[in-house]
Enzyme design. Structure first.
Site, PDB file in Angstrom:
ATOM      1  N   HIS A 191       0.825  -1.306   0.024  1.00 59.48           N
ATOM      2  CA  HIS A 191       0.115  -0.026   0.144  1.00 59.48           C
ATOM      3  C   HIS A 191       0.834   1.184  -0.164  1.00 59.48           C
ATOM      4  CE1 HIS A 191       0.906   0.795   4.111  1.00 59.48           C
ATOM      5  NE2 HIS A 191       0.751  -0.509   4.417  1.00 59.48           N
ATOM      6  N   ASP A 192       0.492   2.252  -0.734  1.00 59.73           N
ATOM      7  CA  ASP A 192       0.829   3.679  -0.709  1.00 59.73           C
ATOM      8  C   ASP A 192       2.416   3.475  -1.448  1.00 59.73           C
ATOM      9  OD1 ASP A 192      -1.275   5.081   0.692  1.00 59.73           O
ATOM     10  OD2 ASP A 192      -0.667   3.553   2.115  1.00 59.73           O
TER      11      ASP A 192
ATOM     12  N   GLY B 238       4.931  -0.966   2.863  1.00 63.31           N
ATOM     13  CA  GLY B 238       4.222   0.042   2.435  1.00 63.31           C
ATOM     14  C   GLY B 238       4.972   1.515   2.571  1.00 63.31           C
TER      15      GLY B 238
END
Length: 284
Positions: free
Chosen positions: A126-127, A144
């Site tokens: 994520h991200d 992340g």
């Protein structure tokens, strides 16, 4: 049939949500599942048994191989179901059994740039922000909020700690354990990862002028091999020849929050310490 042997259209066994937008020139393979609010661009080729879960944007001419999973929920305990996105840039290749998560509320987006090669079994969390022309070899795994700049190369089976940055035109060798930022234009590698010099061959292949490479090498020696504290070395470089590449190198290091990957000989006093490796008394 196209010249590559793929016919545009959806296989009869594919399942596509009514809210998904699939270009008429795209190919969707057998037993592939495409969820809500997915956008697939022109001439995209999606292989069999692919899952694109939701809220994913796939640009034109992307290739997605068998078993890849895109746009799945973040593996983050703080994720509370907020709507977030995954974006894949044009002409990027996503190989077999890769996993690419959407973002979280922190940024709302996971992004992979254009003309990037994501090899088999890579995990992009994520991200993460992955630039253009990046190569991620088999089994690269990242936490992340990782950032990899344009033309970065990461060797197979490398683990990248969350919030770590790898600068533009940097190359990380296979099997590395990256827990600090890797400065742009440099080479790094090893299980206790260190930087080993300027990525001269890569820069030559990409058309950098010899003068630009020599300036980077001089700056590298001052920063990483002089034995001076890092801040002192950076100040010395700033008083010298500041080509655009050297300026980028210096600014990247100054902006680092995790500290930069150091060389085997050089100043470590301004860098966060790495954990000591200990042997168990019960080890055989």
């Amino acid at each position: 049939m196209t010249s590559a042997g793929y016919a545009p259209g959806r296989h009869a066994t594919a399942v596509v949500d009514a809210s998904a937008s699939i270009a008429s020139s795209a190919t969707v393979g057998a037993y592939t599942v495409i969820g809500p609010d997915v956008e697939v661009g022109e001439r995209v080729r999606i292989g069999p048994h692919v899952l694109i879960e939701r809220d994913t944007r796939v640009a034109e001419d992307v290739r997605i191989a068998k078993g890849a999973v895109l746009g799945s929920d973040p593996q983050d305990l703080k994720y509370a179901g907020e709507r977030t996105f995954l974006e894949i840039g044009a002409r990027t290749v996503v190989r077999e059994f890769t996993t690419l998560n959407r973002g979280t509320a922190a940024s709302g987006l996971t992004s992979v740039g254009a003309d990037t090669l994501v090899m088999a079994y890579v995990h992009i969390a994520h991200d993460c922000l992955i630039g253009d022309h990046v190569v991620l070899a088999n089994g690269v795994t990242m936490g992340g909020h990782v950032e990899i700049g344009d033309w970065g190369i990461v060797g197979g089976l490398t683990g990248i700690h969350q919030f770590t940055r790898i600068g533009r035109h940097a190359m990380v060798g296979g099997g590395a354990r990256v827990s600090r930022d890797v400065a742009p234009y440099t080479l790094a590698g090893g299980s206790r990862t260190r930087t080993y010099g300027v990525n001269r061959i890569g820069l030559e292949r990409r058309g950098f002028e010899p003068e630009a490479i020599r300036a980077l090498q001089a700056a590298y020696r001052t920063i990483f091999r002089s034995g001076d504290p890092l801040r002192t070395s950076l100040d010395r470089v700033r008083r010298g020849e500041m080509t655009p590449e050297v300026r980028e190198l210096v600014q990247f290091i100054r902006d680092s929050e995790r500290g930069v990957t150091a060389t085997r000989v050089g100043p470590d006093d301004d860098l966060p310490p790495e954990p000591r490796e200990t042997k168990s008394r019960s080890a055989v």
